[in-house]
Design a protein around this motif. Structure first.
Motif, mmCIF file in Angstrom:
data_model
loop_
_atom_site.group_PDB
_atom_site.id
_atom_site.type_symbol
_atom_site.label_atom_id
_atom_site.label_comp_id
_atom_site.label_asym_id
_atom_site.label_seq_id
_atom_site.Cartn_x
_atom_site.Cartn_y
_atom_site.Cartn_z
ATOM 1 N N LYS B 73 -1.144 5.484 14.913
ATOM 2 C CA LYS B 73 -0.302 4.462 14.316
ATOM 3 C C LYS B 73 -1.123 3.344 13.678
ATOM 4 O O LYS B 73 -0.859 2.898 12.571
ATOM 5 N N ALA B 74 -2.169 2.921 14.395
ATOM 6 C CA ALA B 74 -2.966 1.795 13.913
ATOM 7 C C ALA B 74 -3.619 2.115 12.570
ATOM 8 O O ALA B 74 -3.520 1.349 11.616
ATOM 9 N N GLU B 78 -1.142 0.007 10.030
ATOM 10 C CA GLU B 78 -1.524 -1.400 10.084
ATOM 11 C C GLU B 78 -2.207 -1.889 8.819
ATOM 12 O O GLU B 78 -2.038 -3.044 8.439
ATOM 13 N N ASP B 81 -0.085 -3.932 6.577
ATOM 14 C CA ASP B 81 0.526 -5.179 7.033
ATOM 15 C C ASP B 81 0.012 -6.414 6.295
ATOM 16 O O ASP B 81 0.738 -7.383 6.099
ATOM 17 N N ASP B 82 -1.303 -6.435 5.917
ATOM 18 C CA ASP B 82 -1.853 -7.638 5.288
ATOM 19 C C ASP B 82 -1.961 -7.504 3.776
ATOM 20 O O ASP B 82 -2.730 -8.199 3.133
#
Lengths: 254, 100
Positions: B73-74, B78, B81-82
């Protein structure tokens, strides 16, 4: 409406309503006991559909009779000899295969009946039939699919449905009986001709049995009496359970 | 007591998708067991559309669905996200344009 016609129509609606009610109750006995969760829901869905048809038909019967009896009164306050359902409907569930055979023999009749009754000269019966036939088309798809799976399945499933066919076959003649009262309804375009139903039923049953690799039992002596209130011992037990609450607590409401 | 039936196998699992009305896409509603696809559709009809939920059913063998690994998942999600610039939030939308 003449009294004779009214009497005939009352009897007709009562027979259809009682058959749906008794068979619906039988199927509801599977609730929580079916072989798979999904099938448990399927059988009880069919049961609810049948009880729904019974409500409409018995309400209409009470209306025609004109003595102030509503659906509940007709369902809960009549004893065995006042019930007019087919004997097939009251036969016990036994195993799943037996239930499926009973259901298929009934559904194959019901789908032909309601399909034609939707064009009845009686607008209320036509309306009830138009609603019912959509549900019954699904019922017969469900019971025919299962009969094919079980008949053309394992040795055990095949033996069970073959046994049920032999056991139940003598109850199929009653679905196509007719009496003088019904003759007047057929002549008036209110009820479909039972002979026509029998031909269509035979065709459907033969096709499904062939696909299920099952032999069609030979037509022999046929059971009769349900339509006149002469029932097997099974109906008394069924009514005792179904009617217990309204009998013990008359006029109880939700 | 009879010996347990060791031949018995559970029916395969199907994932059920229902289209609530025309024009919308099929949504996952749950799963069920069935012997084959036709039975899966029938069971889905009985289990998931009793209250008028749908106009179309898809039944997909659960084994046919390729799923992402939760432990990744990471690395999979992720990084997004930014990167807010990927959202189209920096445009002025003319007042006359509707339905965006």
């Amino acid at each position: 409406m003449s009294t004779d016609r009214q009497q005939a129509l009352f009897g007709y609606a009562l027979r259809l309503g009682d058959t749906s009610l008794v068979l619906g109750h039988r199927l509801s006995e599977w609730c929580g006991h079916a072989p798979e969760l999904e099938e448990d829901i399927a059988l009880t869905n069919v049961a609810l559909d049948l009880v729904g048809h019974a409500r409409l038909l018995l309400s209409y019967a009470g209306e025609i009779e004109g003595k102030g009896r509503d659906e509940d009164r007709l369902a809960y306050r009549r004893d065995v000899f006042d019930y007019r359902n087919h004997l097939l409907a009251e036969q016990p569930n036994r195993d799943f295969g037996h239930t499926i055979v009973r259901q298929f023999l009934h559904d194959s009749w019901a789908v032909e009946l309601y399909g034609r009754l939707a064009a009845s000269a009686d607008p209320t019966l036509a309306g009830i039939a138009a609603k019912a036939v959509k549900e019954v088309r699904y019922h017969v798809r469900h019971s025919a699919d299962w009969l094919i799976r079980l008949g053309d399945g394992t040795d055990v499933s095949r033996a069970r449905v073959a046994d049920a066919l032999e056991r139940l076959w003598s109850y199929t003649g009653e679905m196509f009986e007719r009496d003088a009262a019904e003759d007047t309804l057929v002549a008036a375009g209110i009820a479909p001709d039972p002979a026509e139903l029998r031909t269509a039923w035979n065709t459907r049953v033969a096709a499904v049995l062939e696909e299920a690799t099952l032999d069609r039992p030979t037509d022999g002596w046929m059971q009769k009496g349900g339509r006149r209130g002469e029932h097997s011992e099974h109906l008394g037990y069924l009514l005792a359970e179904m009617q217990f609450l309204p009998r013990a607590y008359p006029d109880a409401v939700w | 007591m009879a010996p347990p039936n060791t031949d018995r196998k559970d029916w395969p699992l199907f994932e059920i998708f229902i289209r609530p009305k025309n024009g919308l896409s099929h949504k996952h509603v749950g799963s069920l067991h069935a012997a084959d696809a036709r039975m899966a559709l029938d069971n889905a009809r009985d289990v998931y559309t009793r209250r008028g939920e749908g106009v179309s059913i898809w039944a997909v063998p659960a084994a046919s669905i390729a799923a992402s690994d939760p432990s990744e998942k990471a690395s999979l999600f992720e990084p997004a996200d930014d990167k807010i610039y990927r959202h189209p939030t920096f445009y002025d939308i003319p007042a006359a344009v509707k339905n965006i």
